[in-house]
Design a protein around this motif. Structure first.
Motif, PDB file in Angstrom:
ATOM      1  N   THR A  28      22.083  39.154  17.747  1.00  0.00           N
ATOM      2  CA  THR A  28      21.683  38.950  16.516  1.00  0.00           C
ATOM      3  C   THR A  28      22.976  38.276  15.450  1.00  0.00           C
ATOM      4  O   THR A  28      22.817  38.671  14.329  1.00  0.00           O
ATOM      5  N   CYS A  29      23.914  38.075  16.352  1.00  0.00           N
ATOM      6  CA  CYS A  29      25.088  37.510  15.319  1.00  0.00           C
ATOM      7  C   CYS A  29      25.796  36.275  15.866  1.00  0.00           C
ATOM      8  O   CYS A  29      26.580  36.257  16.534  1.00  0.00           O
ATOM      9  N   CYS A  34      28.741  40.417  11.802  1.00  0.00           N
ATOM     10  CA  CYS A  34      27.455  41.036  12.113  1.00  0.00           C
ATOM     11  C   CYS A  34      26.778  41.949  11.264  1.00  0.00           C
ATOM     12  O   CYS A  34      27.544  43.118  10.617  1.00  0.00           O
ATOM     13  N   LEU A  36      23.501  44.323  11.020  1.00  0.00           N
ATOM     14  CA  LEU A  36      22.531  45.095  11.802  1.00  0.00           C
ATOM     15  C   LEU A  36      21.629  46.211  10.900  1.00  0.00           C
ATOM     16  O   LEU A  36      22.490  47.258  10.578  1.00  0.00           O
ATOM     17  N   PRO A  38      19.770  42.525  11.240  1.00  0.00           N
ATOM     18  CA  PRO A  38      20.235  41.155  10.713  1.00  0.00           C
ATOM     19  C   PRO A  38      19.049  40.434   9.806  1.00  0.00           C
ATOM     20  O   PRO A  38      18.246  41.145   9.166  1.00  0.00           O
ATOM     21  N   SER A 125      34.291  48.073  12.836  1.00  0.00           N
ATOM     22  CA  SER A 125      32.851  48.299  12.400  1.00  0.00           C
ATOM     23  C   SER A 125      32.699  49.412  11.575  1.00  0.00           C
ATOM     24  O   SER A 125      33.540  50.390  11.444  1.00  0.00           O
ATOM     25  N   THR A 151      28.674  36.728   5.771  1.00  0.00           N
ATOM     26  CA  THR A 151      27.254  36.779   6.538  1.00  0.00           C
ATOM     27  C   THR A 151      26.404  37.431   5.662  1.00  0.00           C
ATOM     28  O   THR A 151      26.641  38.598   5.256  1.00  0.00           O
ATOM     29  N   ASP A 247      23.868  46.874  19.137  1.00  0.00           N
ATOM     30  CA  ASP A 247      25.243  46.461  18.737  1.00  0.00           C
ATOM     31  C   ASP A 247      26.056  46.253  19.900  1.00  0.00           C
ATOM     32  O   ASP A 247      25.864  46.287  21.173  1.00  0.00           O
TER      33      ASP A 247
END
Length: 667
Positions: A28-29, A34, A36, A38, A125, A151, A247
């Motif tokens: 999804t990245c 990223c 999430l 997304p 993260s 993003t 993830d």
């Protein structure tokens, strides 16, 4: 500065080049930042979810960037359409979480995998736990990192639906079931005269039929884990993942979670809920109601989550199922695969569950008590082996107590489902109930190319739906219950003709045997409702009279290993492909002992696959009861969740407060 821009441009080009392949750094990245959940995700008002942000710094490979040092000072904002962007922690009224760091590896393509040349990625993260959006509309989440990169994720919070239109929902899942299979089952179980059926499936009587698209979030072929998760939560996930957005962290239980329909239903209305399956209860379809992990194979911990909810941090508590019926004793017997070696029969009993191990005990369960029924180890034997070929189960060692003996007093899907309805009806009372009932071995037998056993379980599902409709009517709940019958995904199965199995048996070569298959005008008529001398099975009016006629259906799969085919009912469950001495254990060949009088069918799958696999096909959704009209048309699998949630009045600005006003909540 110009050199940095050129580097970023080269990075963007390389990402575009690899974005369509199945080797993905994180599905999804597509960029190094990223978000999430997304981009393009939907939410129910008031539904809890976690929000994770990752910044990646590849050390090597085509994406190598910033000397492998991730940006630890990234910032995140969120804005509702028409409003100003706001720091995400302030928006959700949370303390800023601590920074997490880890490293993972991946292969960029098949060449890299063959060479064992992995790419190393360092990660920074943060995760924001148990947040919710309460106001419908569009939201934009923006991750800012690496001094100018962004993003964004565009989200939609669905409209409010606070009126409870259905008291109860029963969701039947024919795992892997397609309309082609339903068509074949109808042919086997119902008689025709001059092309006209004299009786029909119960599914044929449903007033509304729709179709759902089954793609996962980052692949167009799905598995039962993330497809069930989409049906139960309204959020797509990755293959093998349930109740989470996968993830890149090393911990398979810390991925950002999303709240499921039973967690919401318990939190908002306090309703009863249950799950019934012919699979083991830690299998994907039943356990996805409560599971939150990217690893569907963590069976023991998933049973614990079913009983105790997620225990590694504060999450929503589903209160445990009121009914839990199926197989999988190995996850309950102490030390045999259970979580931490515990005796989960005792764990459920300590939580005031009545525990039953056979059909006789199941019938005797008091309807007012929570009930656990585990009737064998692994999956329940299929309908054909329980009813047509019972000798196949007499020598099994699948007793749910752990004894080395066969479980022979077995309930079927119908007995489990009807008992579950009685318990949930009693325990739910005016608050209603939700039941998921799964015919699991439609899928499992299709994987094994054992079409007769798969269609037998499909006819059992239809018989169960028929009995459910009658039972709901008898207890006065039919008009207040939404009944849905659907699948989680499909298989590339279809019937393409008829076959003279006797002629096929008598031929000497593969090419001569193939002449036994008749197409078009040579396909003939169904013989499954024609009695033969000494052949009569007392299994009810909606099942075949003869499961192994001379003139059978010719059916096949679009995705198979090498195998043999004779189109006969296999006396034993099929093993289509096996290992061969002298070859790698990862290589599979047609099993010479399977259909030995048949012919070899060349496969279409990698030789490392021993069974058939899922397909892209849309699957049907049959609906009857309150809100039935909303299930017509073609839509995504996540929409099944939103349609159910709307019918249950779960899309609320005050979720979690039982419908009470919520003036204190801003978002």
């Amino acid at each position: 500065m110009m050199a940095r821009l050129n580097t970023l441009a080269a990075l963007a080009a390389s990402l575009t080049a690899v974005s369509g392949q199945y080797f993905q750094r994180l599905g999804t990245c597509p960029t190094l930042g990223c978000v999430l959940p997304p981009d393009q995700q939907d939410f129910l008002p008031g539904q809890y979810f976690d929000l994770r942000f990752e910044v990646h710094a590849p050390v090597n490979g085509s994406e190598a960037f910033n000397n492998g040092v991730p940006d630890e000072k990234f910032t995140v904002t969120i804005a509702k359409e028409g409003g100003a962007a706001e720091d995400v922690a302030k928006f959700f009224k949370l303390d800023e979480p601590k920074l997490e760091k880890w490293t993972f590896k991946w292969f960029e393509d098949l060449y890299a995998e063959d060479a064992k040349n992995s790419t190393v990625v360092n990660v920074a993260s943060k995760i924001y736990r148990r947040v919710a959006l309460y106001e419908p509309g569009k939201y934009t989440v923006t991750l800012n990192y690496y001094n100018g990169q962004k993003t964004t994720a565009e989200w939609v919070v669905r409209p409010l639906a606070t009126e409870k239109k259905a008291k109860n929902i029963i969701l039947f899942i024919g795992d892997g079931m397609t309309t082609n299979m339903i068509t074949a089952a109808r042919l086997l179980g119902h008689k025709t005269i001059n092309g006209k059926y004299q009786s029909n499936l119960q599914l044929d009587k449903f007033p509304v039929i729709g179709h759902q698209m089954t793609h996962s979030i980052d692949t167009f072929i799905t598995d039962s884990a993330n497809s069930a998760s989409a049906l139960y939560s309204g959020h797509k996930s990755t293959v093998n993942a349930m109740g989470v957005y996968a993830d890149s962290s090393p911990d398979i239980y810390d991925d950002p979670k999303v709240e499921t329909i039973v967690e919401l239903l318990k939190r908002v209305w306090g309703s009863a809920w249950g799950a019934v399956s012919t699979a083991f209860m830690a299998d994907a379809t039943p356990t996805a109601l409560t599971a939150h992990t990217r690893s569907r194979g963590s069976y023991g911990p998933l049973v614990d989550q079913a009983l105790n909810s997620v225990t590694n941090y504060t999450w929503t508590n589903h209160g445990g199922p009121d009914v839990y019926f199926g197989g999988g004793a190995e996850q309950f017997i102490a030390g045999s695969g259970s979580y931490l070696g515990k005796d989960y029969y005792k764990e459920f009993a300590k939580a005031n569950y009545t525990v039953s191990w056979n059909k006789t005990a199941l019938a005797a369960i008091p309807n007012e008590e929570k009930a656990l029924g585990i009737f064998c180890r692994s999956n329940l034997p299929v309908w054909i082996d329980r009813n047509i070929l019972p000798n196949n189960i007499k020598n099994l060692t699948n007793d749910p107590s752990g004894a080395k003996s066969a479980a022979t007093d077995l309930p079927g899907l119908k007995e489990m489902t009807l008992k579950a309805i009685d318990v949930l009806h009693q325990r739910g009372g005016d608050k209603g109930f939700f039941l998921m009932s799964e015919a699991a071995s439609i899928d499992k037998q299709m994987h094994a190319l054992d079409y007769d056993r798969a269609l037998g379980d499909l006819l059992e599902l239809d018989d169960t739906v028929r009995a459910t409709v009658a039972h709901l009517k008898s207890i006065g709940e039919l008009e207040s219950t939404l009944i849905l019958v659907t699948a989680d995904h499909g298989h590339g199965f279809d019937v393409f003709g008829g076959v003279d199995t006797q002629y096929l048996h008598d031929q000497k070569t593969d090419r001569e045997r193939r002449k036994a298959v008749g197409v078009y005008q040579n396909s003939g008529l169904s013989n499954y409702q024609v009695e033969a001398p000494g052949v009569s099975y007392s299994t009810g009016p909606n099942f075949p009279v003869n499961w192994d006629p001379r003139y059978a259906i010719a059916a096949g799969f679009g995705a198979t290993p090498d195998h043999r085919e004779n189109y006969r009912l296999s006396p034993q469950p099929r093993t289509p492909a096996t290992n061969t001495p002298g070859f790698s254990s990862a290589d599979y060949f047609a099993n010479a002992k399977d259909a030995p009088d048949g012919f070899v069918v060349n496969g279409t799958l990698p030789t490392s696959e021993s069974q058939g696999v899922h397909s892209l096909t849309d699957v049907a959704v049959y609906a009857m009861g309150p809100c039935q009209d909303t299930f017509g048309g073609t839509y995504s699998n996540i929409d099944v969740f939103y349609k159910m949630a709307n019918c249950l009045g779960l899309a609320r600005p005050d979720a979690g407060l039982g419908g009470k006003p919520c003036a204190a909540k801003k978002h």
